[in-house]
Structures are given as C-alpha cells and as structure tokens.
Scaffold this motif. Structure first.
Motif, PDB file in Angstrom:
ATOM      1  N   PRO A 286      42.112  43.581  39.995  1.00 40.62           N
ATOM      2  CA  PRO A 286      43.482  43.442  39.472  1.00 40.62           C
ATOM      3  C   PRO A 286      43.972  44.775  38.914  1.00 40.62           C
ATOM      4  N   HIS A 287      44.025  46.046  39.561  1.00 43.94           N
ATOM      5  CA  HIS A 287      44.364  47.171  39.035  1.00 43.94           C
ATOM      6  C   HIS A 287      45.875  47.269  39.651  1.00 43.94           C
ATOM      7  N   SER A 288      46.438  48.007  38.744  1.00 44.89           N
ATOM      8  CA  SER A 288      48.203  48.046  39.129  1.00 44.89           C
ATOM      9  C   SER A 288      48.022  48.939  40.532  1.00 44.89           C
ATOM     10  N   ARG A 289      47.194  49.973  40.877  1.00 45.53           N
ATOM     11  CA  ARG A 289      47.286  50.547  42.112  1.00 45.53           C
ATOM     12  C   ARG A 289      46.820  49.906  43.267  1.00 45.53           C
ATOM     13  N   ASN A 290      46.339  48.471  43.153  1.00 42.58           N
ATOM     14  CA  ASN A 290      45.829  47.775  44.432  1.00 42.58           C
ATOM     15  C   ASN A 290      46.882  46.874  44.919  1.00 42.58           C
ATOM     16  N   LEU A 291      46.948  46.361  46.006  1.00 43.15           N
ATOM     17  CA  LEU A 291      47.777  45.620  46.896  1.00 43.15           C
ATOM     18  C   LEU A 291      47.663  44.195  46.706  1.00 43.15           C
TER      19      LEU A 291
ATOM     20  N   ASP B 122      36.250  44.397  39.332  1.00 42.61           N
ATOM     21  CA  ASP B 122      36.986  43.441  38.776  1.00 42.61           C
ATOM     22  C   ASP B 122      37.197  43.451  37.267  1.00 42.61           C
ATOM     23  N   ASP B 123      36.287  44.475  36.552  1.00 42.41           N
ATOM     24  CA  ASP B 123      36.467  44.787  35.135  1.00 42.41           C
ATOM     25  C   ASP B 123      37.083  45.834  34.809  1.00 42.41           C
ATOM     26  N   GLY B 124      37.353  46.808  35.636  1.00 49.43           N
ATOM     27  CA  GLY B 124      38.250  47.962  35.501  1.00 49.43           C
ATOM     28  C   GLY B 124      37.588  49.008  34.457  1.00 49.43           C
ATOM     29  N   VAL B 125      36.179  48.924  34.937  1.00 44.55           N
ATOM     30  CA  VAL B 125      35.284  49.879  34.220  1.00 44.55           C
ATOM     31  C   VAL B 125      35.056  51.058  35.060  1.00 44.55           C
TER      32      VAL B 125
ATOM     33  N   PRO C 205      51.939  53.250  37.343  1.00 43.04           N
ATOM     34  CA  PRO C 205      51.328  53.856  36.488  1.00 43.04           C
ATOM     35  C   PRO C 205      49.469  53.001  36.573  1.00 43.04           C
ATOM     36  N   PHE C 206      48.664  53.941  36.146  1.00 40.29           N
ATOM     37  CA  PHE C 206      47.224  53.181  36.097  1.00 40.29           C
ATOM     38  C   PHE C 206      47.127  52.280  34.906  1.00 40.29           C
ATOM     39  N   ARG C 207      47.200  50.885  35.237  1.00 40.84           N
ATOM     40  CA  ARG C 207      46.818  50.161  34.232  1.00 40.84           C
ATOM     41  C   ARG C 207      45.756  48.758  34.803  1.00 40.84           C
ATOM     42  N   PHE C 208      45.197  48.431  33.866  1.00 41.67           N
ATOM     43  CA  PHE C 208      44.265  47.232  34.206  1.00 41.67           C
ATOM     44  C   PHE C 208      44.105  46.237  33.088  1.00 41.67           C
ATOM     45  N   PRO C 209      43.971  44.967  33.219  1.00 41.69           N
ATOM     46  CA  PRO C 209      44.625  44.385  34.343  1.00 41.69           C
ATOM     47  C   PRO C 209      46.076  44.380  34.502  1.00 41.69           C
ATOM     48  N   ALA C 210      46.618  44.743  35.634  1.00 40.73           N
ATOM     49  CA  ALA C 210      48.086  44.650  35.757  1.00 40.73           C
ATOM     50  C   ALA C 210      48.577  44.463  37.162  1.00 40.73           C
TER      51      ALA C 210
END
Length: 345
Positions: free
Chosen positions: A229-234, A260-263, A165-170
C-alpha cells in the motif's frame, strides 16, 4: 526464447543515464560501453543478462533544499533543460561510439530491428518534464531528436500536474489532477505518438489522462497497491483501466514498492516480486504485464545484485508454472506489442 531460463528482456525503466553523469567520473559513455561494473547496468552486463533494451530515463533531481512534496518546481528552468539535454546527448554519444552495439529507437520496428542485430534498443524517455514550458516548444524539438516516452511528473508538482508523493501506507489519491497545460501536453503527446507514463501520477491525474488520452494507458514502473500500500502503486481500479485500454504495467523491482511493510530492506525475498507479477497477471491478463526494473534508480532485492539477476525472475516464473510463451510476453513481448500500438509499427 532460446531457453526458459534465458529469455530476451526489455525493460520499462532505468535511470542509468543519471547514474553515469552524476558519478562525476570522466568519459561516462566509455564507462557504459566498456563496462564499469558500477550500479545496475552497463552494456557488457546487459548483453550477458539478455537485456535487449529498455526505456532509458532522463531525470533531473530536485534542487538542493527543495521539499519535492511541498514546493512547486518552476517550469522550463534553464538548469532542467540543460541537464535534460546533457543526458540526451550522453545517450546519443553512447550510440555513436558503440559500433552498432546500441541503437536509439523511435518505433517498435526499430526495436525489433535492433533485437535482430543484437543491438541494445534504447528508447528515450523523460521522467518529469520540468525542461518543457507551457508553450510545448521543447516537446516538439525533443520529439524530433528522438523522445518517444515521457512521464509528465516525477513525485513533485510542476505546471502540468501533481506527482504523487512517496508515502506509506497511503492511497495514491493525493492532490489535484492535470492543469490546463497538462491537458495540452497529453493532447500533444497523442498527436506526436509519445507514450505517456503514469507511474508517478497521483490518482486524480491518472484519471484525467485516462479520460483524455487516446493511447493505451502505460505505467512503466509500478506495482499492485493491494499487495504493497505505497502511494506510488496502482489500485485495482487503476489496473482495470489499464487493462481495458490494452495498456501495460511494468513491475518495479524497488523494495519500497514491493513490501507490505514499507521497509527499505534489500534482503527482500524475490518471491515478493514474483507475487506482484502473479497478482498483475491475474488482474490484467498475461498480455498486459511487463518488467519496469527502475535499475540505477532504486534499491532492488540484494539477491538480484544487478541486471544479471533478471534470470532469477525467469527462473521464478518457470517454478510457478508459467509457460515459455507467457514468460516471453512478460519479459519483452508485451512491451513490443503496446509500443506498436502507441508509437506505430
């Protein structure tokens, strides 16, 4: 490369087929071929920008009112299959009406030949295979039609796996991995030489595929979790596994996956995108990084505008000291190389 500023590009991911069909306007194939000036890509703009082709995604959005993070999306829905076929038909219609300007490719050799003819090289990709049932009958039929790449899930669960799922930070470590049907799907993709895209897999699903698959690990449109640090990243550990498999990561231009701020800020500087390229090159090596724009599927930096902004990436790489050979690898060569290893020459 004819110039350090105008390389040939091959893109790991675009959602242009969905944009064209969802616009509700007449003759979507004609609008792509003649240039409608909408969204991020049409054929005249692609030619002008040096975009020689890419993975053209079929994506079926979640039904209205469905919470994609919580609700299981049923398999082989008639609507999912119908919409998948409609987008595939659109791509084939674009090819048929293009007078050689667009080629649906089924191998790396096809892509190279299309480049030589200056024909847009389109590789048919499905993002989230809800149109396919556990019997995999539709997979074999779609492969015969030209399917050469798929992501088992989008960011929602189905019978094969659980999308992140799309989550930040996660962390991407959210939920369980492949189901037994998902393992069968991976084996069948290996048998048919269909690329398995890891971009929307959660971490457990990623490791299940890494353990089971005999093909290079590929994430068509993902970025570095260490920088965003988005959940979609590796994560670094995932990146190391992709490197060790001789795979490729396509850098996603979406600002949600860069910052880096999820905006979701379109005024995101291009330097942030270049920072992800730098990081991935250092972690993976220059042979394992490509571009995976997510054109027509996400918010990209406003400075890019549309596909014409690809030149800004090339210019940025020059300014950071990348030589012409490395820029060619990042812009198209690494995709061709990994597709040769995955699809066959």
């Amino acid at each position: 490369m004819s110039s350090a500023l105008t390389p040939l590009f091959f893109d790991g991911h675009n959602d242009t087929l969905l944009r064209l069909l969802h616009s509700g306007k007449a003759d979507p194939a004609g609008r792509f071929l003649q240039g409608d000036g909408e969204g991020h890509i049409d054929l005249p703009r692609a030619i002008s920008a040096g975009l020689g082709g890419g993975l053209c995604a079929i994506f079926v959005p979640s039904p209205a009112g469905l919470d994609a993070e919580k609700n299981f999306l049923p398999p082989a829905q008639p609507e999912a299959l119908n919409r998948t076929l409609a987008m595939a038909r659109l791509l084939f219609e674009i090819e048929a009406r293009s007078a050689g300007g667009v080629s649906v490719c089924r191998s790396a050799a096809d892509i190279r030949a299309a480049f030589q003819r200056q024909s847009f090289a389109a590789l048919l990709h499905i993002e989230g295979v809800e149109a396919i049932g556990a019997d995999l009958d539709a997979l074999y039929v779609l492969h015969q039609a030209g399917l050469r790449s798929l992501g088992p899930v989008w960011s929602r669960p189905n019978i094969f796996a659980h999308g992140v799922p799309f989550r930040f930070p996660a962390s991407p470590d959210i939920g369980p991995g492949l189901t037994e049907a998902g393992k069968d799907l991976v084996r069948a993709c290996n048998e048919l030489k269909i690329v398995i895209d890891l971009s929307h897999m959660n971490e457990q699903g990623f490791w299940d595929i890494a353990k089971l698959s005999t093909a290079p690990l590929i994430a068509t449109h993902s970025n570095a979790h260490a920088l965003s640090p988005h959940s979609r990243n590796l994560t670094d550990r995932q990146l190391d596994a992709i490197r060790d498999s001789r795979g490729v990561v396509g850098v996603n231009f979406g600002v949600l996956f860069l910052r880096d701020d999820g905006v979701k800020n379109p005024e995101t500087p291009l330097d942030i995108l270049l920072n992800h390229i730098d990081y991935l090159v250092k972690r993976l090596g220059v042979d394992h990084v490509g571009l995976g724009s997510d054109f027509d599927g996400t918010t990209i930096p406003a400075a890019m505008g549309d596909v014409s902004g690809l030149r800004l990436i090339a210019e940025g790489l020059v300014s950071r000291g990348y030589d012409a050979e490395t820029i060619d690898k990042i812009c198209h060569g690494n995709w061709l190389s990994v597709l040769e290893r995955s699809l066959g020459a």
